[in-house]
Design an enzyme around this catalytic site. Structure first.
Site, PDB file in Angstrom:
ATOM      1  N   ASP A  89       0.838  -1.204   0.000  1.00  0.00           N
ATOM      2  CA  ASP A  89       0.000   0.000   0.000  1.00  0.00           C
ATOM      3  C   ASP A  89       0.872   1.253   0.000  1.00  0.00           C
ATOM      4  O   ASP A  89       2.071   1.216   0.263  1.00  0.00           O
ATOM      5  CB  ASP A  89      -0.933   0.013   1.218  1.00  0.00           C
ATOM      6  CG  ASP A  89      -0.190   0.066   2.545  1.00  0.00           C
ATOM      7  OD1 ASP A  89       0.831  -0.652   2.673  1.00  0.00           O
ATOM      8  OD2 ASP A  89      -0.611   0.813   3.444  1.00  0.00           O
ATOM      9  N   GLU A  93      -0.055  -0.985   5.702  1.00  0.00           N
ATOM     10  CA  GLU A  93       1.055  -0.611   6.581  1.00  0.00           C
ATOM     11  C   GLU A  93       1.014   0.870   6.929  1.00  0.00           C
ATOM     12  O   GLU A  93       1.494   1.284   7.992  1.00  0.00           O
ATOM     13  CB  GLU A  93       2.388  -0.953   5.905  1.00  0.00           C
ATOM     14  CG  GLU A  93       3.614  -0.807   6.794  1.00  0.00           C
ATOM     15  CD  GLU A  93       4.243   0.571   6.775  1.00  0.00           C
ATOM     16  OE1 GLU A  93       5.105   0.849   7.633  1.00  0.00           O
ATOM     17  OE2 GLU A  93       3.878   1.392   5.889  1.00  0.00           O
TER      18      GLU A  93
END
Length: 357
Positions: free
Chosen positions: A72, A130
């Site tokens: 991400d 994350e």
């Protein structure tokens, strides 16, 4: 939208991965593409959990290592599509995620598929979320849902490090120190007691504090203790009756978070101290055989990691870990995020040399 093609160059693959937008909680399309690519590799067993993927070799090697990266990014800031640019004397890929950390993901994918018989058994981890709240972190979710998949002697997190090795990480602790007073009109302050002024004591403690540099597994971790937020008061003509000072302590991985809390309680004895956030540090474990071989293969300069990263999650599982990836970490999340092509090839060569027979 590009389909990922492992036959492309590392540069082309990085650009394609960047151009599959995957802002946190929107990783499904990229996770689907990675899964399709991993499924072509007969030597890998692939498990998916949400938008996180674990691909493992099972060759019966004596040692298993883990190599991980998050898929991400933070929100796009008019910096997609990613493009190849020439900056001064080097080529760079400019675009969201190029540094944090799709350059590392591209390297991982190349190696996961191309190294069919690695020196160690390898667990490749591609995880989601994350960049957002810790409870959403895909690596944390994998450790809860599939603890058996996350076992090994040593781990590498391909976070950006400018192709250097950063061992372990400092822990981080945030506390609030509250002071109370008595409200009064600011024209008659003697009728009250100023809670903001009462912060002078803890602020003086911070001002006088001398941070330590502590050697852990041969690396020097510099600690820090700083005021990062102050709040108090209700109006500009009212003496405040309540104030809160937020303090951040970055502590070396020679101590636990509990020990760090105990240290602050002693330092600020007599003040109301409340812990609001804590995260354990991580020892680098550079004395492990796999780590020694890793350092020899990469030939990279080794230093400590001052900021907190997910290597601490591996450490909590009893797996020492280092950070090693392409890109300048100071450009992570920046609008001009860009990764030098040379970093990609340096990290790819380092990891390939470590893993190859």
């Amino acid at each position: 939208m590009p389909s990922l093609d492992i036959s492309k160059t590392l540069v082309e693959l990085t650009i394609d991965i960047c151009n599959i937008e995957s802002v946190s909680s929107n990783e499904k399309m990229l996770a689907d593409e990675i899964q399709q690519l991993l499924a072509t590799a007969e030597h890998l067993k692939v498990v998916r959990d949400g938008n996180a993927l674990v691909a493992s070799t099972n060759l019966g090697r004596d040692t298993r290592v883990l190599i991980a990266g998050h898929i991400d990014t933070v929100p796009v800031a008019e910096n997609l599509p990613a493009e190849l640019h020439h900056f001064e004397r080097e080529q760079v890929i400019v675009g969201r995620g190029s540094v944090d950390m799709k350059g590392g993901i591209a390297v991982m994918l190349k190696l996961a598929i191309e190294i069919v018989e690695p020196k160690f058994d390898v667990t490749w981890i591609f995880y989601d979320n994350e960049e957002v709240a810790s409870d959403l972190n895909g690596l944390g979710r994998l450790s809860r849902n599939h603890p058996g998949l996350l076992q090994g002697e040593f781990a590498v997190l391909c976070e950006p490090t400018s192709a250097l090795v950063e061992g372990g990480c400092n822990g981080t602790l945030r506390v609030e120190i509250a002071t109370e007073g008595v409200k009064a009109h600011s024209a008659r302050p003697w009728m009250g007691k100023n809670a903001v002024h009462a912060l002078l004591g803890p602020l003086q403690i911070l001002n006088d504090f001398e941070p330590e540099t502590i050697t852990v597994d041969g690396l020097d971790y510099r600690e820090s203790l700083n005021a990062v937020w102050v709040s108090g008061g209700i109006a500009t003509n009212v003496i405040p009756d309540f104030s809160v000072l937020t303090v951040n302590y970055r502590f070396a991985p020679d101590k636990t978070a509990a020990e760090a809390i105990e240290k602050l309680q002693g330092l600020f004895e007599g003040f109301d101290l409340k812990v609001t956030d804590e995260a354990e540090g991580a020892r680098p474990g550079l004395d492990r055989d796999a780590a020694v071989q890793f350092l020899a293969a990469t030939g990279a300069k080794v230093g400590p990691k001052y900021g907190w990263t997910d290597v601490a999650r591996f450490s909590a599982m009893g797996i020492p870990a280092v950070n090693y990836g392409p890109g300048d970490p100071s450009l992570a999340h920046a609008d001009n995020e860009n990764v030098p092509v040379g970093h990609l090839f340096d990290v790819e060569a380092g990891l390939r040399g470590w893993l190859s027979l």
